[in-house]
Design a protein around this motif. Structure first.
Motif, PDB file in Angstrom:
ATOM      1  N   GLY A 179       0.818  -1.214   0.000  1.00 12.56           N
ATOM      2  CA  GLY A 179       0.000   0.000   0.000  1.00 12.56           C
ATOM      3  C   GLY A 179       0.840   1.248   0.000  1.00 12.56           C
ATOM      4  N   LEU A 180       1.936   1.220   0.741  1.00 16.77           N
ATOM      5  CA  LEU A 180       2.838   2.364   0.795  1.00 16.77           C
ATOM      6  C   LEU A 180       3.424   2.652  -0.585  1.00 16.77           C
ATOM      7  N   ALA A 195       0.913   4.231  -2.797  1.00 15.57           N
ATOM      8  CA  ALA A 195       0.560   5.597  -2.399  1.00 15.57           C
ATOM      9  C   ALA A 195       1.649   6.602  -2.771  1.00 15.57           C
ATOM     10  N   ARG A 196       2.794   6.117  -3.180  1.00 21.70           N
ATOM     11  CA  ARG A 196       3.905   6.983  -3.561  1.00 21.70           C
ATOM     12  C   ARG A 196       4.120   6.807  -5.064  1.00 21.70           C
ATOM     13  N   TRP A 218      -4.790  -3.588   5.845  1.00 20.55           N
ATOM     14  CA  TRP A 218      -3.946  -2.641   6.565  1.00 20.55           C
ATOM     15  C   TRP A 218      -3.598  -3.218   7.919  1.00 20.55           C
TER      16      TRP A 218
END
Length: 196
Positions: free
Chosen positions: A106-107, A110-111, A174
């Protein structure tokens, strides 16, 4: 903390492991270059000395963990006929989900710069979900030939379902979510039938 000017052994892995601990403990929003180096107990600039920036660090962390999981999946071939089929497959599933897998994926997504670097590396042949899926399909084919899973199981389709579901859960789970592995285990049982 390592003193300035003293070499830090296994810098990449030390920083990667620190990032996983931060994400696992505090979630992806807490991950910064400072939180990583603090967790690793090293100088603040060490991350930027070894990586072109924080986005490249995140991308390389994800790619490294994909490569490790692909290597684990390739070892399945040697397990055909040993242990249980679901137990052997569970090793790959655990490798996908352990070490902060859901939050790290997810990180990266998101970047945008990290996501682009990961996508370009995968398109260039870096091992990722496709390599894992192919290794699982090969393993299931070997188990089918041995009669340990029903002849009606289509190994490429079962591997796609297993890895595709794992990918979906990686992207939608998450740190505070329920553990996704039981759902994947139920899927494995549904795909391959009775396990020896």
């Amino acid at each position: 903390m390592s003193p300035r000017g003293v070499a830090t052994p296994d810098v990449r892995e030390r920083l990667f492991a620190a990032a996983e601990r931060v994400v696992d403990r505090e979630g992806p929003g807490a991950l910064t270059s400072r939180s990583v180096t603090t967790e690793a107990g090293c100088a603040k600039g060490l991350l930027h000395t070894h990586f072109a920036g924080f986005d490249p660090f995140v991308a390389e962390l994800c790619l490294d963990r994909f490569a490790r999981t692909a290597a684990t999946a390739r070892h399945l071939a040697g397990q055909a006929g040993h242990g249980t089929v679901t137990g052997n497959l569970d090793i790959v599933v655990r490798a996908l989900f352990d070490s902060g897998g859901p939050a790290l994926s997810g990180l990266a997504m998101a970047r945008p710069a990290a996501a682009l670097q990961v996508r370009e590396a995968l398109e260039g042949g870096a091992p990722g979900f496709t390599a894992i899926q192919e290794a699982v399909a090969d393993y299931l084919e070997a188990e089918r030939r041995l009669g340990r899973i029903p002849a009606t199981v289509d190994p490429p389709t079962a591997a796609l379902a297993l890895i595709g579901t794992s990918h979906h859960l990686l992207m939608t789970t998450w740190p505070d979510s329920p553990d996704p592995r039981p759902a994947v285990r139920r899927l494995m049982t549904a795909l391959i039938g009775k396990d020896d």
